[in-house]
Scaffold this active site. Structure first.
Site, PDB file in Angstrom:
ATOM      1  N   LYS A 160      13.092 -38.761  -7.503  1.00  0.00           N
ATOM      2  CA  LYS A 160      13.841 -38.541  -8.735  1.00  0.00           C
ATOM      3  C   LYS A 160      13.541 -39.625  -9.767  1.00  0.00           C
ATOM      4  CE  LYS A 160      18.588 -38.191 -10.507  1.00  0.00           C
ATOM      5  NZ  LYS A 160      20.028 -38.239 -10.168  1.00  0.00           N
ATOM      6  N   GLN A 161      13.515 -40.876  -9.313  1.00  0.00           N
ATOM      7  CA  GLN A 161      13.411 -42.003 -10.237  1.00  0.00           C
ATOM      8  C   GLN A 161      12.808 -43.203  -9.517  1.00  0.00           C
ATOM      9  OE1 GLN A 161      17.749 -41.767 -10.147  1.00  0.00           O
ATOM     10  NE2 GLN A 161      17.793 -43.998 -10.284  1.00  0.00           N
ATOM     11  N   GLU A 175      17.695 -40.602  -5.607  1.00  0.00           N
ATOM     12  CA  GLU A 175      18.816 -39.790  -5.130  1.00  0.00           C
ATOM     13  C   GLU A 175      18.398 -38.397  -4.669  1.00  0.00           C
ATOM     14  OE1 GLU A 175      22.252 -42.037  -7.768  1.00  0.00           O
ATOM     15  OE2 GLU A 175      21.270 -40.248  -8.577  1.00  0.00           O
ATOM     16  N   TRP A 201      25.505 -48.898 -11.206  1.00  0.00           N
ATOM     17  CA  TRP A 201      24.516 -49.984 -11.174  1.00  0.00           C
ATOM     18  C   TRP A 201      23.728 -50.031 -12.476  1.00  0.00           C
ATOM     19  CZ3 TRP A 201      18.979 -49.637  -9.237  1.00  0.00           C
ATOM     20  CH2 TRP A 201      18.429 -48.360  -9.440  1.00  0.00           C
ATOM     21  N   ASP A 202      23.854 -48.981 -13.277  1.00  0.00           N
ATOM     22  CA  ASP A 202      23.197 -48.928 -14.586  1.00  0.00           C
ATOM     23  C   ASP A 202      23.446 -50.213 -15.374  1.00  0.00           C
ATOM     24  OD1 ASP A 202      23.637 -46.383 -13.473  1.00  0.00           O
ATOM     25  OD2 ASP A 202      23.547 -45.389 -15.415  1.00  0.00           O
TER      26      ASP A 202
END
Length: 781
Positions: A613-614, A499, A356-357
């Protein structure tokens, strides 16, 4: 040691340098200074070999599966960069003798790698070395290398071996059959490779021109062959002040090249084409080829994007140029069958797979700046519908369920099943992303919609876009699970963008984006059925849209969408996040290396903590901005940012943009600076396995979407610029509805110039402006 100030004159703020050779930190410059053109990428190893080096050359789309138990990956093709040099019969290496004034640098403007130093041999003889290298943006198949060695103090005998070495692997996995090797006219070297499973032919040719003091060496080289290797041995004697000059030119062609794909395919014809290309390149020589490539960079990249930052810290401009350079070389703009790898072409990490980046962090740059390339990347996803439908069917769903990791578009899911060791149990950790990280399906739909809204490319929608949107909506309708107790549809057992939280129910990002996907499909269904009956009929025949619309209508209003809590306006990241244990994260927030949390906890333990995580909720705010008010955004930013470790390189740019939106200007710049330093910064081991492609896209987003304030909201263009205090001016160009717009922002004014005579409408801080050719807006609040 990194240095950012060696560019002088016209190359000021264009040069990235490593000024201290260390055999223990080779990976940094190998990765961040890698060369490429979208067709191929060449990791920037030194010519002479070292124990810890990683030599990589990848060609887009040449995926191969080494073994039935492995996943497909981009194979490491034959190496042409290694040159074994001997001085007076002794192996040359910077591990011996004395090295003076060492500089290895990448000139972003010209896309040339340069390495210079003086070296004193153990016998006290001093020589000056000057290496140059480029991968052409003009002729995508060409690699150029040039070596100059000057004897400064004594006569020396210098010899070197150079050719093509296919004794290369991907961390031990050999992807090629041994192929034929030939030398034509004692000069043109050719080697054939064929992948073991996908049966892709790779033809590599190389040629040398060896001169002393400008006169070509008359002595013929010794021709050598070994298993998977063919090379030439050259030797000459240099007197004091003599200079040896070696030009080495290489061409790479594959049977996956579009021009080779016409039936019937013929390897002999491919060999002839590739060798002819090399002969023509040889006739031109290094300098002419390099000049052509430099001109292509200027026209296709630097002039087109028109970027400039007037900042008290010149590093900011260098960082942006670094991002544009890498966004160019990572993208296979030449072929719609190919996507962007998470490590680009700079290393073996993530096996060259697309995530998906691309759609969320990289594609916006091209959608705004070069729509034709954006279209090509989206067509790659269209060609991936076959693999997405296969994955949906295998998992018991309808429609198109896009793979978490994608390679050749029709391959389907290629995520590895097993990953790193669990520090508590000692067992191999299962990678759940390929099974349950499903938001990528709606991420791709969002990117299609965003592209259409920004470009007005109706032809793309008719041929590709509508089908992608409809089929992904069919997947989500079949993925929804009815909760009888709550009388609503849930999406259970997923991994969201965070994640560190696996097997969660109702991840807010996943649910909201799935709802967006279905709602968008319903809107286009009604539009096409009413206004485009012929197109509707063709799609109905393929996708059974009438049946699908009935399901969408039944389910859309009953999808559970996590909402802000009454007491604090915080949106639950998932059903259980807000009830999990809170720990002190200060030392992990200030970590020198990402992932330090896992020195003390395993993933199962982290799964039970309020640690992220993000960006998760934050990326939802960026994509679906108009769904949430400023109070909700502020409350959630205050709650989640302290709990987000930014252990993913994707995270910092999103938080930077939102911090700027919310008026936290110093934090926004700090997060932007940290994002730029993931690869470009002074830490010497952050990029050993390759650059962080999505983070590089995030640098552009932080500047244009963040500080520049550019957004597409509900199909309208908005610009709410907020520059960092130490930026005096920001300039860039974007495309809007086919009109190139040149934007100039200062602390007081926003100036927009259009290249067309069409009306442009832009909203700036809540006020709408309509103009033709130019508008100047006072933004001093």
């Amino acid at each position: 040691m990194m240095n950012y100030s060696l560019g002088k004159g016209e190359h000021q703020n264009w040069v990235v340098s490593d000024v201290n050779f260390s055999e223990d930190s080779l990976g940094k410059s190998e990765a961040i200074m890698y060369l490429g053109n979208g067709y191929m990428g060449l990791r920037s190893t030194t010519e002479e070999p070292y124990l810890n080096e990683v030599r990589n050359c990848f060609v887009a789309g040449t995926f191969n599966k080494f073994d039935a138990n492995e996943v497909t990956e981009l194979p490491n093709i034959a190496d042409v960069t290694r040159v074994d040099i001997r001085i007076d019969g002794k192996r040359f290496s910077l591990e011996f003798g004395e090295t003076k004034e060492y500089v290895k640098q990448l000139n972003l403007k010209t896309a040339e790698l340069i390495r210079t130093f003086d070296w004193v041999s153990p016998q006290g003889k001093e020589l000056r070395f000057h290496f140059r290298r480029f991968v052409s943006l003009e002729n995508l198949h060409v690699i150029g290398m040039k070596m100059e060695v000057e004897a400064l103090t004594h006569p020396v005998v210098i010899s070197f071996d150079s050719g093509i070495n296919s004794q290369m692997t991907n961390s031990g996995a050999q992807h090629f059959h041994e192929g034929e090797r030939r030398i034509f006219d004692k000069r043109f070297v050719q080697l054939i490779q064929t992948t073991t499973e996908s049966k892709i032919d790779v033809v590599v040719n190389t040629v040398h021109k060896v001169m002393v003091n400008g006169k070509e060496l008359e002595k013929e080289p010794i021709m050598e062959m070994d298993r998977r290797k063919v090379w030439l041995h050259f030797e000459t004697e240099l007197q004091q002040n003599d200079t040896l000059t070696v030009e080495k030119l290489t061409t790479v062609h594959t049977s996956r090249d579009k021009e080779a794909g016409h039936e019937p395919y013929d390897l002999d014809r491919l060999r002839e084409i590739s060798l002819t290309n090399l002969r023509q390149a040889f006739a031109k020589g290094y300098e002419t080829l390099f000049t052509e490539s430099t001109a292509a960079w200027q026209t296709k990249v630097w002039d087109r994007n028109n970027f400039h930052i007037e900042s008290e810290d010149s590093y900011d401009l260098l960082a942006l140029r670094f991002a544009l350079y890498h966004l160019t070389i990572m993208t296979p703009a030449h072929d719609e069958r190919m996507g962007i790898g998470a490590k680009a072409f700079s290393g073996e990490g993530y096996k060259g797979h697309s995530f998906w980046d691309t759609e969320i962090f990289i594609l916006p740059f091209f959608t705004y700046s070069n729509p034709e390339i954006a279209k090509s990347l989206l067509k790659y996803r269209y060609h991936g519908l076959a693999g997405a439908r296969k994955k949906a069917k295998e998992n018991g769903f309808d429609g198109a369920m896009y793979p978490w990791e994608a390679a050749w578009p029709t391959d389907g899911e290629v995520t590895p099943v097993w990953g790193a060791v669990d520090i508590v149990t000692g067992e191999q950790t299962k990678i759940w992303s390929g099974f349950i990280e499903q938001h990528i399906t709606s991420d791709i739909t969002f990117a299609v919609w965003q592209y259409y809204q920004i470009t007005n490319d109706q032809e793309f929608m008719d041929k590709y876009g509508y089908e992608m949107i409809f089929d992904t909506a069919r997947f989500w309708a079949s993925r929804l699970e009815w909760n009888e107790a709550k009388q609503e549809y849930h999406i259970n057992c997923v991994v969201g963008p965070d994640e560190y939280k696996e097997h969660v129910d109702n991840n807010a990002f996943t649910n909201h984006m799935a709802h967006f996907n279905i709602k968008l499909a319903m809107e286009y269904y009604r539009e096409l059925k009413t206004d485009r009956p012929e197109l509707f009929a063709s799609l109905e025949a393929t996708l059974e849209l009438e049946k699908a619309y009935t399901l969408w209508t039944e389910k859309i209003d009953n999808i559970y969408l996590p909402q802000p809590r009454h007491e604090d306006l915080v949106i639950p990241q998932d059903d259980t996040y807000l009830s999990k244990k809170i720990i002190d994260l200060e030392k992990y927030k200030n970590q020198a290396k990402v992932g330090s949390l896992f020195r003390e906890y395993n993933l199962a333990q982290v799964n039970e903590m309020q640690v992220t995580k993000q960006a998760d909720i934050m990326i939802l705010f960026l994509l679906l901005e108009n769904k949430f008010g400023p109070e909700v955004k502020q409350a959630n930013f205050d709650y989640y940012e302290p709990k987000t470790l930014h252990d993913s390189s994707l995270s910092l740019s999103t938080h930077s943009i939102l911090a700027n939106d919310l008026g936290h200007e110093e934090m926004a710049y700090s997060l932007f600076k940290r994002a730029t330093e993931i690869d470009l910064g002074p830490a010497m081991h952050t990029s050993d396995h390759g650059v962080h492609a999505a983070s590089i896209g995030g640098i552009w987003q932080s500047v244009v979407l963040g500080f520049g304030g550019v957004r597409m909201l509900d199909g309208k263009l908005r610009m709410n610029p907020r520059l960092p205090k130490h930026w005096r001016e920001l300039r860039f160009s974007i495309n809007w509805h086919g009109s190139p717009l040149h934007v100039e922002i200062t602390s007081d004014t926003l100036t927009i110039k259009s290249e067309t005579k069409d009306y442009v409408v832009v909203e700036v801080f809540g006020q709408s402006y309509q103009f033709v050719e130019e508008v100047i807006i006072n933004i001093n609040k």
